[in-house]
Design a protein around this motif. Structure first.
Motif, mmCIF file in Angstrom:
data_model
loop_
_atom_site.group_PDB
_atom_site.id
_atom_site.type_symbol
_atom_site.label_atom_id
_atom_site.label_comp_id
_atom_site.label_asym_id
_atom_site.label_seq_id
_atom_site.Cartn_x
_atom_site.Cartn_y
_atom_site.Cartn_z
ATOM 1 N N ARG A 180 0.845 -1.189 0.000
ATOM 2 C CA ARG A 180 0.000 0.000 0.000
ATOM 3 C C ARG A 180 0.880 1.239 0.000
ATOM 4 O O ARG A 180 1.951 1.240 0.597
ATOM 5 C CB ARG A 180 -0.892 0.000 1.246
ATOM 6 N N VAL A 181 0.438 2.290 -0.688
ATOM 7 C CA VAL A 181 1.187 3.546 -0.745
ATOM 8 C C VAL A 181 0.366 4.624 -0.046
ATOM 9 O O VAL A 181 -0.781 4.881 -0.426
ATOM 10 C CB VAL A 181 1.484 3.965 -2.200
ATOM 11 N N VAL A 182 0.959 5.230 0.972
ATOM 12 C CA VAL A 182 0.313 6.311 1.717
ATOM 13 C C VAL A 182 1.086 7.599 1.438
ATOM 14 O O VAL A 182 2.299 7.648 1.634
ATOM 15 C CB VAL A 182 0.282 6.024 3.231
ATOM 16 N N VAL A 183 0.376 8.633 0.995
ATOM 17 C CA VAL A 183 1.002 9.899 0.623
ATOM 18 C C VAL A 183 0.614 10.973 1.627
ATOM 19 O O VAL A 183 -0.571 11.153 1.940
ATOM 20 C CB VAL A 183 0.578 10.333 -0.795
ATOM 21 N N THR A 184 1.613 11.676 2.153
ATOM 22 C CA THR A 184 1.353 12.796 3.063
ATOM 23 C C THR A 184 1.930 14.067 2.468
ATOM 24 O O THR A 184 2.872 14.033 1.683
ATOM 25 C CB THR A 184 1.988 12.558 4.445
ATOM 26 N N PHE A 185 1.359 15.201 2.881
ATOM 27 C CA PHE A 185 1.821 16.510 2.431
ATOM 28 C C PHE A 185 2.346 17.296 3.630
ATOM 29 O O PHE A 185 2.039 16.966 4.788
ATOM 30 C CB PHE A 185 0.688 17.252 1.734
ATOM 31 N N PRO A 186 3.140 18.350 3.389
ATOM 32 C CA PRO A 186 3.819 19.049 4.492
ATOM 33 C C PRO A 186 2.913 19.453 5.644
ATOM 34 O O PRO A 186 3.289 19.287 6.813
ATOM 35 C CB PRO A 186 4.423 20.275 3.792
ATOM 36 N N ALA A 187 1.718 19.973 5.361
ATOM 37 C CA ALA A 187 0.843 20.452 6.437
ATOM 38 C C ALA A 187 0.315 19.314 7.299
ATOM 39 O O ALA A 187 -0.183 19.557 8.406
ATOM 40 C CB ALA A 187 -0.327 21.237 5.848
ATOM 41 N N GLU A 188 0.422 18.076 6.830
ATOM 42 C CA GLU A 188 -0.134 16.937 7.557
ATOM 43 C C GLU A 188 0.904 16.186 8.370
ATOM 44 O O GLU A 188 0.544 15.323 9.165
ATOM 45 C CB GLU A 188 -0.771 15.962 6.555
ATOM 46 N N ARG A 189 2.159 16.495 8.195
ATOM 47 C CA ARG A 189 3.206 15.744 8.872
ATOM 48 C C ARG A 189 3.100 15.931 10.389
ATOM 49 O O ARG A 189 2.873 17.014 10.895
ATOM 50 C CB ARG A 189 4.587 16.216 8.434
#
Length: 240
Positions: A210-219
């Motif tokens: 599975r690939v989970v993608v996060t963005f800077p504001a969510e870290r």
């Protein structure tokens, strides 16, 4: 001492020539850029003839940006113009199509932005944030829906056209960069990035990963601790 000075003179000459060539090259580049943008280009077969529609320059470049979403629709823009101390007032309202693309620069990804959770068989991707590209307003498809003013001078008409165009561009940018639209674009970006990175995992024998993608504001919002004992490169290597 005199010999040392004479020996250094050729090097000084070489340095001076190099600096001169650099200055000439810079001036030539500046002139070419000015000519491409601001000077009328005549046809090659008839340089003395009238100006015609033609391609002036064409440069092909590779892109590392992944286009993940596009916002499109109709924008309405209004503008007014006042002249002669307020005696002449005119206005215009126009509607025209617009579109804004959202991209993610994948060239900014490095191995430090990838984590592998062995227990969950999950690849975590700390992706760079999405970017809203420049708004594309199709003025050629503009429709004037309202006019005002008993007498509109040529200058006023030109000013109204320019102001309507700028107002439409600003409205499109405001809509594209609103929190709601950016959130929608990020959700679409997750799927696009996950599909892009799932292909090499599948080829390496990890079809169920599975690939989970996060963005800077969510870290940092999640309290989960990911297993970083193996890098994604090691996972891919073992799969192969």
């Amino acid at each position: 001492m005199a010999r040392r000075m004479r020996r250094s003179e050729p090097w000084r000459l070489i340095v001076a020539i190099a600096l001169l060539l650099a200055v000439v090259g810079g001036l030539l580049y500046a002139w070419q850029d000015y000519r491409d943008r601001a000077v009328v280009t005549k046809p090659a077969e008839a340089p003395e003839g009238p100006a015609v529609t033609q391609i002036v320059t064409a440069r092909m470049a590779g892109m590392s940006q992944l286009r993940v979403a596009r916002l499109s629709g109709i924008v309405q823009a209004a503008a007014t113009d006042t002249r002669w101390g307020g005696l002449l007032k005119s206005g215009r309202v126009a509607k025209m199509p617009y579109s804004v693309d959202y991209t993610v620069d994948l060239s900014r990804l490095s191995t430090r932005d990838l984590q592998w959770n062995e227990a969950e068989r999950t690849l975590i991707v700390d992706a760079p944030d999405i970017v809203a590209d420049r708004a594309n307003v199709d003025e050629g498809q503009a429709v004037v829906v309202e006019r005002s003013g008993t007498f509109v001078t040529r200058g006023a008409g030109e000013a109204l056209g320019t102001r309507v165009s700028r107002a439409a561009d600003r409205a499109a940018v405001r809509e594209a960069t609103s929190p709601e639209r950016l959130a929608q674009a990020r959700e679409l970006a997750r799927g696009a990035i996950a599909r892009t990175l799932a292909a090499p995992l599948n080829a390496a024998g990890q079809p169920d990963a599975r690939v989970v993608v996060t963005f800077p504001a969510e870290r940092g919002r999640s309290g989960a601790r990911w297993d970083q004992s193996r890098t994604p490169a090691e996972v891919l290597g073992n799969g192969q």
